[in-house]
Write a protein that holds these residues in place. Structure first.
Motif: not given
Length: 475
Positions: A266-275, A293-296, A366-368
């Protein structure tokens, strides 16, 4: 030194062709200056004694002084038993050198080889900003034979496998030796200290002006926006990343799913070049949330990603698209509300530049949790609410039948958020929707412009502006 230990050292040197269990060196990987600390397993099982620790520590401190990326390739049974506790204490010495390297915001990459156990794994081998592991390697606190002897119970066969550790978020990627060079290069294109001025660092000028939706035919109905963001074919995080980033390296347990049997996280974290701008991405995957769903655990992963960004002095881009957090007794007992609060606090206080993207649904805590930022970009039909309109309807009317009415009353739309000062840029969805190539490109372009704008401020100015920004929301 005992005579027996002296004989052990002589035999190890003859067998391995080396004088100790640690080898060090320096060179370049795709043009980036890199220092290497590697175990020699053929020398007494890669065990680390005082001489090996001195060599490793000297190499790490030299790498720090020369501002080099550090790459560690451990393969060790742990500390050297023949030297007892004095060798065990050397894990503090090596770890202190690693801490100094990280404190200088210099990247530290680790490749866990077969086997990596004991005090080595419990110290410097587990401190990488990015950690890779060799397929099939034994990676564990103690070897299975020792665990069984001490506890009387055998470990599960896969308990110390790289794939199990990847699923737990301990390892970022399982990489074959033949693929390691490309994996390291991909990370270095984002984090390397000698990459030169980045696009973000060279940006000038004021933050991009907000664009409030209001033209005839584009204001939209709030309930229509809610339905649009829930459509099965609505593009989400995966499409946004594909349209806006390159050199993506997933972090922790993050997965972008590949079909119903591999739905992703549900949650993705990554290193990237954005533009072309190096950053850490923290995003909510709408497809994975259909299954989980998004959890702890997901919120903890987001906090960990924030810390990685701080350590590497990289900007953060968060992407919000969620129907809401997990609603269960297990989530309550695990501290879901506290996890949301700590995620909020981490983003509010981080010294690095931050940009948030309101991509689709924005329901509840979860959005906040991913909203605090120096600048916020929203798709025109995205929305943010304290809970889904059906939940608000239940509170006010004891039925979900008034959901559409509540959506209109709660001021949830991107336009409402722009007028409140919570959103800085609203990107028009266009005639074919935000999911078109042009629509996603527009979002990516707005995010890149915001990153450049906020990155030119020093950290103190940025933090002060962020506090003022959120203070104004109550005025």
């Amino acid at each position: 030194m005992s005579a027996a230990y002296g004989r052990d050292l002589s035999r190890a040197a003859a067998r391995s062709g080396r004088d100790e269990s640690i080898r060090t060196g320096a060179g370049r990987v795709a043009g980036h200056r890199v220092a290497v600390v590697a175990s020699e397993y053929d020398f007494l099982g890669g065990s680390v004694g005082r001489a090996a620790a001195r060599r490793a520590t000297a190499a790490i401190e030299r790498a720090t002084a020369e501002k080099r990326v550090l790459l560690a390739l451990p393969a060790s049974g742990g500390t050297r038993i023949q030297e007892g506790t004095p060798a065990f204490l050397q894990m503090l010495t090596i770890s202190a050198a690693i801490a100094g390297h990280r404190a200088a915001s210099l990247p530290y990459l680790v490749y866990l080889r077969h086997p990596t156990t004991g005090g080595v794994l419990a110290s410097w081998a587990s401190l990488g900003h990015v950690t890779f592991a060799e397929p099939g390697a034994l990676v564990g606190f103690l070897g299975p034979r020792v665990v069984e002897a001490l506890t009387g119970a055998a470990l599960a066969r896969d308990a110390q496998s790289p794939r199990a550790l990847r699923h737990a978020g301990v390892v970022d990627a399982v990489v074959a030796p033949a693929d390691l060079r490309e994996a390291v290069q991909r990370v270095l294109r984002v984090v390397a200290v000698d990459r030169g001025p980045t696009t973000a660092e060279s940006g000038t000028g004021a933050p991009p002006a907000g664009v409030e939706p209001g033209e005839p035919g584009h204001t939209g109905d709030p309930w229509a926006s809610v339905l649009a963001t829930r459509a099965p074919d609505r593009p989400g995080l995966r499409e946004f990343l594909a349209a806006s980033t390159s050199d993506l390296t997933l972090l922790g347990a993050s997965e972008l799913g590949q079909g119903p049997d591999m739905p992703g996280t549900p949650m993705v974290t990554a290193l990237a070049l954005l533009r072309g701008i190096p950053c850490v991405v923290i995003g909510q995957d709408r497809e994975a949330q259909r299954h989980q769903p998004i959890g702890v655990r997901d919120l903890h992963a987001a906090q960990h990603a924030v810390q990685r960004a701080v350590d590497l002095r990289l900007p953060i881009v968060t992407v919000i698209d969620t129907p809401g957090a997990e609603l269960s007794a297990e989530a309550e007992r695990a501290g879901l509300a506290a996890a949301i609060a700590h995620c909020l606090a981490a983003l509010l206080s981080t010294p690095v530049p931050t940009v948030s993207v309101l991509l689709g649904q924005g329901a509840g805590g979860a959005a906040l949790a991913l909203l605090p930022a120096d600048a916020v970009v929203a798709a025109e039909d995205a929305w943010l609410a304290p809970l889904p309109p059906e939940g608000a309807s239940t509170i006010m009317h004891r039925t979900v039948d008034h959901a559409a009415e509540m959506a209109r009353e709660l001021r949830i739309t991107a336009g409402d958020l722009y007028r409140l000062g919570a959103v800085d840029v609203v990107v028009a969805r266009g005639p074919a929707g935000v999911g078109t190539t042009a629509g996603l490109a527009g979002l990516a372009g707005a995010v890149a412009r915001c990153l450049r704008a906020v990155a030119v401020r020093d950290a103190a100015t940025r933090l002060a502006a962020r506090r003022d920004r959120h203070r104004r929301l109550s005025s």
